[in-house]
Scaffold this motif. Structure first.
Motif, mmCIF file in Angstrom:
data_model
loop_
_atom_site.group_PDB
_atom_site.id
_atom_site.type_symbol
_atom_site.label_atom_id
_atom_site.label_comp_id
_atom_site.label_asym_id
_atom_site.label_seq_id
_atom_site.Cartn_x
_atom_site.Cartn_y
_atom_site.Cartn_z
ATOM 1 N N ASP A 110 0.856 -1.196 0.000
ATOM 2 C CA ASP A 110 0.000 0.000 0.000
ATOM 3 C C ASP A 110 0.889 1.243 0.000
ATOM 4 O O ASP A 110 1.652 1.470 0.940
ATOM 5 N N THR A 112 1.250 5.497 -0.691
ATOM 6 C CA THR A 112 0.628 6.816 -0.853
ATOM 7 C C THR A 112 1.716 7.850 -1.051
ATOM 8 O O THR A 112 2.527 8.088 -0.144
ATOM 9 N N ASP A 121 -3.310 7.325 -3.276
ATOM 10 C CA ASP A 121 -3.359 6.194 -2.334
ATOM 11 C C ASP A 121 -3.859 4.953 -3.068
ATOM 12 O O ASP A 121 -4.993 4.949 -3.570
ATOM 13 N N SER A 122 -3.021 3.906 -3.138
ATOM 14 C CA SER A 122 -3.441 2.686 -3.841
ATOM 15 C C SER A 122 -2.675 1.493 -3.315
ATOM 16 O O SER A 122 -1.530 1.628 -2.863
ATOM 17 N N GLU A 217 -11.266 0.439 -0.778
ATOM 18 C CA GLU A 217 -10.136 -0.431 -0.447
ATOM 19 C C GLU A 217 -10.564 -1.646 0.374
ATOM 20 O O GLU A 217 -10.143 -1.819 1.513
ATOM 21 N N GLU A 248 -6.810 -1.418 -3.461
ATOM 22 C CA GLU A 248 -7.280 -0.046 -3.235
ATOM 23 C C GLU A 248 -7.050 0.827 -4.457
ATOM 24 O O GLU A 248 -5.956 0.821 -5.035
HETATM 25 CO CO CO Z 1 -3.679 2.899 1.093
#
Ligand code: CO
Ligand code: MF3
Ligand code: CO
Length: 283
Positions: A110, A112, A121-122, A217, A248
């Motif tokens: 994760d 960001t 954010d992913s 997410e 996410e």
């Molecule tokens: Co995240």
């Protein structure tokens, strides 16, 4: 070294009101999110048996330096690393360490990044070598849950439409939805209103309006939904120690649906593609 100290550097606060962003906001989010997605793409070649999650953190920290960006997680509320790495029964917020990944593990990474104050954010799941079918299936179900949630995003709908769609699908696959963490407004703040629950009922929650920007997410478990936090104060694990997965995306609501900002520039979003990757070909 530059780190991100939201409380000091950012005068914007989460007041509970949902922000509506205009074209500059969408443009800023495209830039931040493209960088995050590019980093997630490059990580696909790094995640192999024997690699430590600290090496993944080192990679993300260097990527940030090389691209003149900062990781939003470093020093965020005391979080000590540039990335979260959540392995197997870890639901989220796993802290990178010196333990090597092993064949058959599944790891969520994760990321960001903050670009000009915009937060991208992913997260995605990464297979470590060859997976058992149960692990592979969980990742597929979780990825589809995210896509089904994204399809529910339409102006005039409600945040609860997203949760209902995700929960109905995940449970139809005999999986469970984690309740203790949710998606969130994102943009000039890392975590903003609204909370985006991954379960619930159609029509519940705030109305979706063009210009809203948030994450979806879902954390999906093979067993029961319950989690506990380890003594480090961060690592969330499934109470029954069954596998958990998460994907996410950051997205913005448009006049007709939504724009996903964190799709993979290299086409590596789907578990099917990432998981068929031949590690030898990545050398
Ligand atoms: Co995240
Ligand atoms: N990136 C996570 C999210 O999706 C938040 C991580 S906060 C941290 O919202 F402090 F754990 F890094
Ligand atoms: Co998020």
């Amino acid at each position: 070294m530059t780190t991100y100290l939201e409380a000091e550097a950012n005068p914007i606060r989460n007041t509970g009101a949902i922000r509506i962003y205009g074209p500059e906001g969408f443009a800023g989010m495209r830039r931040a999110c493209r960088l995050t997605a590019q980093c997630l793409d490059e990580l696909a070649a790094i995640v192999v048996p024997g690699v430590t999650t600290q090496a993944i953190d080192d990679f993300v920290a260097k990527f940030a330096r090389d691209h003149d960006t900062v990781s939003a997680t470093l020093n965020y509320r005391g979080y000590p690393k540039s990335v979260c790495t959540s392995i197997n029964h870890v639901v989220c917020h796993g802290i990178p360490n010196d333990k090597p990944l092993k064949e058959g593990d599944i790891v969520n990474i994760d990321v960001t990044f903050v670009v000009d104050g915009w937060h991208g954010d992913s997260s995605r799941m990464y297979p470590v070598g060859k997976l058992k079918r149960a692990a592979e299936r969980l990742c597929e179900v979780t990825y589809r849950s995210l896509l089904i949630g994204i399809e529910a995003v339409k102006p005039g709908g409600h945040v609860g439409d997203i949760g209902e769609a995700i929960q109905a699908y995940a449970e139809s696959e005999r999986c469970s939805v984690v309740r203790d963490f949710c998606g969130h407004g994102v943009g000039k703040l890392f975590h903003d209103a609204p909370n985006v629950l991954h379960y619930g009922r159609r029509g519940d929650g705030p109305e979706l309006k063009p210009g809203m920007i948030f994450t979806i997410e879902p954390m999906i478990n093979l067993g029961r939904p319950h989690v506990k936090i380890l003594n480090d104060g961060w690592t969330a694990v499934t109470r029954d120690r069954t596998l958990s997965a998460q994907y996410e995306h950051s997205l913005g609501v448009t006049e007709t649906g939504c724009e996903v900002f964190t799709f993979s520039p290299g086409g590596l979003d789907t578990p099917g593609i990432a998981f068929q990757r031949d590690p030898a070909a990545a050398e």
